[in-house]
Design an enzyme around this catalytic site. Structure first.
Site: not given
Ligand code: BG6
Ligand code: MG
Length: 219
Positions: A14, A16, A52, A54, A121, A175
């Site tokens: 992942d 972010d 999740i 935006r 993202s 995360d």
């Protein structure tokens, strides 16, 4: 699920909160928007936004508001948050990589392990460019390539196909709660980093990637 006799051939990161601390910038940008709207928002609520999309994140935040927001207003607000976020990521450089990331990527490449990024993202490619990593990964899946966000396993299965490694021979690093669920549902080994409560559903939980031995032992 961990099968110790299996030699894993792919690692899917992942972005972010795993490769760089943009999870903090997402929080700060949402906090700014929530304060402007006079809507209660704190770090505990923010844990549920990790991984999740935006617009889904905005829906969760607006649950604390008693006002009605039209679809148009929601898109306007999500866009506003994104402008705050983009301002924050402008100044990112390779110095913003989280502990252990550079060394782990190098070690994986030296061992011939395929590596991918799986991020929902829409800013993933900008962040990877700013970090100097856009050419580093064998494959990148971002919001453009998928229909279903995490916790659906689609993004991790897409990444496994992109690096041409069977899902059961892949390790995913996340995360977020939604991300760990997505990895587990994809049939991969899940590594959770960061907040323990958030990632406790992972096969292995690490503080960060500065001691990657538990991952290297699976290769
Ligand atoms: C995920 C983050 O990686 O990307 C979420 O964990 C974020 O917090 C999501 O909402 C979507 O990001 P963006 O950049 O498209 O708004
Ligand atoms: Mg994340």
């Amino acid at each position: 699920m961990i099968n110790k006799s299996v030699k894993h051939k792919g690692v899917i990161f992942d972005l972010d909160g795993v490769i760089t601390d943009t999870a903090e910038y997402h929080y700060l940008a949402w906090k700014k928007l929530a304060d402007e709207l006079n809507v209660y928002f704190d770090r505990e609520i923010n844990e549920n936004l990790k991984g999740i999309s935006r617009i889904e994140s905005l829906e969760i935040i607006l649950k604390k508001s008693d006002k009605f927001f039209s679809e148009e207003e929601k898109y306007y607000l999500a866009d506003k948050k994104n402008e705050y976020y983009k301002e924050m990521i402008k100044r990112m450089t390779p110095k913003d990589l989280l502990p252990g990331v550079v060394d782990l990527i190098k070690e994986l490449k030296d061992r011939g392990i395929k590596i991918a990024v799986a991020s929902v993202s829409k800013n993933a490619k900008t962040v990877l460019s700013n970090l100097g990593l856009i050419e580093t990964f064998d494959y990148i899946v971002d919001a453009e390539k998928i229909k279903n966000g995490k916790p659906d396993p689609e993004i991790f299965l897409n990444a496994a196909a992109g690096i041409d490694v069977e899902p059961k021979l892949c390790i995913g690093i996340e995360d977020s709660k939604a991300g760990i669920e997505a990895i587990n549902r994809a049939g991969m080994v899940s590594i959770g980093v960061g907040n323990y409560e958030t990632v406790k559903g992972a096969d292995i939980v690490l503080k960060d990637l500065s001691d990657p031995l538990p991952i290297l032992n699976l290769l």
